[in-house]
Write an enzyme that holds these catalytic residues in place. Structure first.
Site: not given
Ligand code: NDP
Ligand code: 2IT
Length: 450
Positions: A130, A170
């Site tokens: 990461k 992420d």
């Molecule tokens: P994005 O940046 O696309 O979206 C993040 C969302 O979460 C936004 O709405 C953001 O709001 C909100 N957010 C972020 N930080 C906070 C906080 N401290 N408190 C409240 N809301 C918050 O990210 P993703 O959708 O990709 O990721 C969301 C979650 O999913 C994370 O935990 C990530 O690690 C996990 N994840 C993502 C994967 C991926 O493929 N993208 C895979 C597996 C897990 P704001 O715009 O206000 O910051």
């Molecule tokens: O938390 C996660 O699994 C991710 N943000 C995706 C990682 C990846 O390599 O696609």
């Protein structure tokens, strides 16, 4: 760290905390896993004889670096960049990059640690890593984001490679950032390879990668529901976040006949009792991915409730799919959810539930799908993107979606295999932790002192 053939969880944690101070999220992630593993390790002493636990909590390599960049006013700005190369026992390091002002070493170590188990669960050959930066993309122009990404990659490129370490997105890193990062890697390395996943579709990306985490979480939740003879049909669903994961979660829930009534961002949440249908979702995608606005604007546009500075867990729902960030459901939130009739929580985000919240879910024996199992669809399709890059072919939407669906079913089966208790209750947390551990630990045993 010293080690003994039998696990003393308190002593292990005390040593871990002393050695890794000021990293509470890392301590939290490790503690959860150790609690799940303790009995299993004591029954299978070969792992502790070889000190697997002491090794698995120690990153193989940590890279920290300066990221200088010029803002639009010509001011010099400096951020800190990181890459945690946690474990390569079963494949190249693999995991996302997070750009968010809260990013620090401990947060990225927790995420890299989770990633090791998650990637193992996918059935694909991927180690865990990461990275990211405390850079805040909010309010930055495209040019500023580009200059930052170019500077970040100018250091990172020497540590990564398609067979070494393959980053992805992420929080704060989506298609735009992956594009700038990939372009800079290509210039520096003078090669076009699958060094990042989440690429654009006409330059090496995979169909379904943007959708994969959200879809995968809904597929996983659906498998859990099936064990109770339930489905998404007619269910009210609480979703948090409004980014990549949340958006495609809503899309898949709608397809399966559920009704999503909440979305949030770091400023607050909206509650739409009529449900966020596909037309409204399309507008959310425009708001968040193009306009880069706030979720409050949804409430203004559709005339629904907006609650500033709060999370959606006080609303009534059958199913909760947290999809924003770590520790967004605390013990009180969990109690409120259960009291309001929520019987299924499946984690799109990484570690969104605090230990107190998990206790509430497990004591009430509701369906609780931990992130390392439930959100593994994103990295799984990243793995499929790597395969397509290697064979220089791309698969159809249907092919990738079917593979994703099957992987989520296999992860569910692994959780059942390792997490079913004597009374028949499935503790998916234990199942995911043990199931993810075994493959990595056996590989480490086979490879000697690595
Ligand atoms: P994005 O940046 O696309 O979206 C993040 C969302 O979460 C936004 O709405 C953001 O709001 C909100 N957010 C972020 N930080 C906070 C906080 N401290 N408190 C409240 N809301 C918050 O990210 P993703 O959708 O990709 O990721 C969301 C979650 O999913 C994370 O935990 C990530 O690690 C996990 N994840 C993502 C994967 C991926 O493929 N993208 C895979 C597996 C897990 P704001 O715009 O206000 O910051
Ligand atoms: O938390 C996660 O699994 C991710 N943000 C995706 C990682 C990846 O390599 O696609």
């Amino acid at each position: 760290m010293t080690h003994s053939p039998f696990i003393n969880v308190d002593a292990f944690m005390a040593e871990l905390k002393a050695k890794n101070p000021a990293e509470p999220e890392f301590h939290q992630a490790v503690h959860e896993v150790i609690l799940s593993l303790a009995d299993f390790l004591n029954e299978n002493p070969k792992y502790q004889k070889a000190g697997i636990l002491e090794r698995i909590v120690e990153p193989e390599r940590v890279i920290m670096f300066r990221v200088p960049w010029l803002d639009d006013q010509g001011n010099m700005r400096v951020n800190r960049g990181f890459r945690i190369e946690m474990n390569s026992a079963i494949g190249p390091y693999k995991g996302g990059l997070r750009f968010h002002p809260t990013v620090n070493l401990g947060i990225l170590k927790f995420l890299a640690f989770e990633q090791v188990f998650k990637n193992s669960l996918t059935t694909l050959p991927m180690g865990g890593g990461k990275g990211g930066s405390d850079f805040d993309p909010k309010g930055k122009s495209d040019n500023e984001v580009m200059r930052f990404c170019q500077s970040f990659m100018t250091e990172l490129y020497r540590h990564i490679g398609p067979n070494t370490d393959v980053p992805a997105g992420d929080i704060g890193v989506g298609g735009r950032e992956i594009g700038y990062l990939f372009g800079q890697y290509k210039r520096l390395a003078n090669e076009f390879t699958g060094v990042l996943t989440g690429k654009g579709i006409n330059w090496g990306g995979s169909l379904i990668r943007p959708e994969a985490t959200g879809y995968g979480n809904v597929y996983f939740a659906n498998e859990m529901l099936k064990t109770k003879g339930e489905s998404f049909e007619g269910k009210t669903v609480l979703v948090s976040g409004s980014g990549n994961v949340a958006q495609y979660t809503v899309e898949k829930v709608n397809e399966l006949g559920g009704k999503v009534v909440t979305l949030s961002d770091s400023s607050g949440y909206i509650y739409d009792p009529d449900g966020i249908d596909n037309e409204k979702l399309e507008w959310v995608m425009y708001l968040k991915n193009i306009k880069r606005g706030r979720i409050k604007e949804y409430a203004d546009k559709y005339g629904v409730k907006y609650v500033e500075g709060a999370r959606p867990w006080g609303e009534k729902g059958d199913i909760a799919l947290p999809s924003a960030t770590q520790n967004e459901i605390d013990g009180n939130d969990a109690k409120t959810l259960v009291d309001n009739g929520c019987f299924c929580v499946s984690e799109g985000a990484n570690m969104p539930s605090t230990p107190d919240a998990i206790d509430v879910f497990l004591k009430n024996e509701i369906l609780y799908g931990p992130g390392k199992a439930a959100n593994a669809g994103g990295v799984a399709v990243s793995g499929l993107e790597m395969t397509q890059n290697s064979i220089r072919l791309s698969w159809s939407r249907e092919e990738v979606d079917e593979k994703l669906h099957n992987i989520m079913k296999e992860i569910h089966a692994t959780c059942i295999k390792y997490g079913t208790k004597e009374n028949g209750f499935v503790n998916y947390m234990d199942g995911a932790n043990i199931g993810g551990f075994v493959k990595v630990a056996d590989a480490m045993l086979a490879q000697g002192a690595v």
